[in-house]
Structures are given as C-alpha cells and as structure tokens.
Design an enzyme around this catalytic site. Structure first.
Site, PDB file in Angstrom:
ATOM      1  N   HIS A  11       0.879  -1.051   0.173  1.00 38.08           N
ATOM      2  CA  HIS A  11      -0.038  -0.036   0.024  1.00 38.08           C
ATOM      3  C   HIS A  11       0.852   1.275   0.385  1.00 38.08           C
ATOM      4  CE1 HIS A  11      -3.654  -2.827   2.137  1.00 38.08           C
ATOM      5  NE2 HIS A  11      -3.049  -2.705   0.816  1.00 38.08           N
TER       6      HIS A  11
ATOM      7  N   GLU B  84       0.916   3.200   2.264  1.00 34.46           N
ATOM      8  CA  GLU B  84       2.264   4.169   3.325  1.00 34.46           C
ATOM      9  C   GLU B  84       2.922   3.457   3.422  1.00 34.46           C
ATOM     10  OE1 GLU B  84      -2.218   5.388   3.546  1.00 34.46           O
ATOM     11  OE2 GLU B  84      -1.359   3.657   2.962  1.00 34.46           O
TER      12      GLU B  84
ATOM     13  N   CYS C 276      -5.388   1.690   5.789  1.00 32.83           N
ATOM     14  CA  CYS C 276      -6.195   0.772   6.145  1.00 32.83           C
ATOM     15  C   CYS C 276      -5.371   0.436   7.571  1.00 32.83           C
ATOM     16  CB  CYS C 276      -6.038  -0.350   5.598  1.00 32.83           C
ATOM     17  SG  CYS C 276      -4.336  -0.984   4.738  1.00 32.83           S
TER      18      CYS C 276
ATOM     19  N   CYS D 243      -1.850  -1.026   7.352  1.00 32.35           N
ATOM     20  CA  CYS D 243      -0.634   0.242   7.326  1.00 32.35           C
ATOM     21  C   CYS D 243      -0.559   0.785   8.644  1.00 32.35           C
ATOM     22  CB  CYS D 243      -1.504   0.561   5.870  1.00 32.35           C
ATOM     23  SG  CYS D 243      -0.826   0.794   4.225  1.00 32.35           S
TER      24      CYS D 243
END
Length: 219
Positions: free
Chosen positions: A24, A26, A51, A54
């Site tokens: 992801h 991040e 999320c 993360c």
C-alpha cells in the site's frame, strides 16, 4: 515528507502474484524513506485514511509517535489518533526501525556473486530484530545499475515487507520498470527462523518471469 524532502508513493500491485505481496502507499513511503536513511514527518493522503494493516506497519518505525497524516479534507491527525493503543515494538522492549542505523554491519557472504557488494551494503540497514534473520535482495538492471531492498519486520510479524518488495519499491522510485530487471540475488540466513527464499522466488516469477534468482548465505 521526509526530513524536508518530498517522497512520492502509491500502491504496488503485482498481477499473477499472491495478493498478500501488495504494497500500500503508506508502506511504500515508509520503506522508501527507510531505504534513504530518513524519517517520515508527514504523509499527505490522496484518498482514504490508511487501512489497519498500514497503521500497524507505520507503528513499527521509531518516528511513529511524531508522524502527522493529512487527509483529503485537510485534517491533521497523529498516528496515535488513527491507531490508539497499538501493539508496537515497545511491547518487546525494542525502539523500532531506525533509519540509517547499521543493524548488521559484520555480515559477509559465503560465496562470490556479482551483486555481493550491493547485498552486503544493503543488509546493514535491514530491520529484523524479531527473527534475527536479515535478508537482502539486489536486482541487476539492463543499464548496468542495481537496486536493493531489505527485510523490514513488524512486531506483529504480519505486516512485514520482504526484501524483494522493498527492492521493487526502489526500482519504481528510480524510474525503472519490471522489464528492466535482468538478474537477481538474495542473501539469507539459511538456518534462520524465516524462509525468505520461497516468497522471493514466488514474487520474482510473477513480476520478472525467466529472470534467475541466485541465493546466497550470510556468514
């Protein structure tokens, strides 16, 4: 933003590979900053809040307590506001991942390899305090240059990033594409508690079919 410099990142998805290899945005930013030896100060979010996966990964880094996240509405949020009462490295008496820290400065390889130099240089910064099994990947590119990646473990084990995932982050960050990969070497602790070879082979086969993987041991 990392120590006054901007880092751009987004999701990495690998068609044909297990969905768990996805990185992801991040995680991309955190791993890229770690590779550059700098801390993340602020993250500007393009869409949704990070999320839970993360948030757990971000909490692994020593700078997590001061991280500011700016959402699309302009709200400035601390990671603690988004992820209260985290299971973080402090629970196990660890400070977390520190950018630029040489965690494994004395490792050498048991065999020669054209990518030995980049592997040894890279692994010093691997964050593997839980398994004690640091790993590094070096990718040979068409133009003769190389990019590297290292394992970054989470205190929760999952989410952790493997060395090929972080190498691919640096590949894209430097403007290369998957088709630029012509060779790959992985250095591992064979008697370690983590098997990086199987996962590395699986992801490499999906993103760069036909590219051989040379596996080496740390000494």
């Amino acid at each position: 933003e990392a120590s006054g410099n901007l880092i751009y990142g987004g999701n990495l998805e690998f068609p044909g590979a297990a969905i768990g290899f996805t990185v992801h945005g991040e995680g991309y930013l955190a791993a890229r900053a770690f590779s550059r030896g700098v801390r993340l100060d602020r993250i500007a979010l393009g869409e949704a809040h990070p999320c839970g996966h993360c948030r757990q990964f971000l909490s692994e880094f020593a700078w997590a307590s001061s991280l500011i996240l700016i959402d699309p509405l302009g709200h400035r949020l601390t990671l603690a506001q988004l992820f209260p009462w985290p299971f973080d490295p402090a629970y196990l008496g660890d400070v977390g991942a520190v950018p630029g820290l040489a965690n494994w400065p004395d490792l050498t390889l048991t065999a020669a390899d054209t990518l030995a130099g980049p592997l040894v240089e890279a692994v010093a910064r691997a964050h593997a305090p839980y398994s004690k099994a640091p790993a590094a990947v070096a990718l040979q590119l068409k133009d003769g240059k190389r990019v590297t990646g290292v394992s970054i473990e989470s205190v929760a084990f999952n989410p952790s990033l493997g060395p090929l995932q972080t190498a691919l982050i640096d590949l894209f960050a430097h403007g290369y594409d998957l088709s630029d990969i012509v060779g790959a070497s992985l250095a591992v602790t064979r008697r370690g508690t983590v098997d990086h070879e199987a996962a590395t082979r699986a992801l490499l086969a999906a993103v760069a079919p036909g590219v051989p993987l040379n596996v080496l041991d740390w000494r």
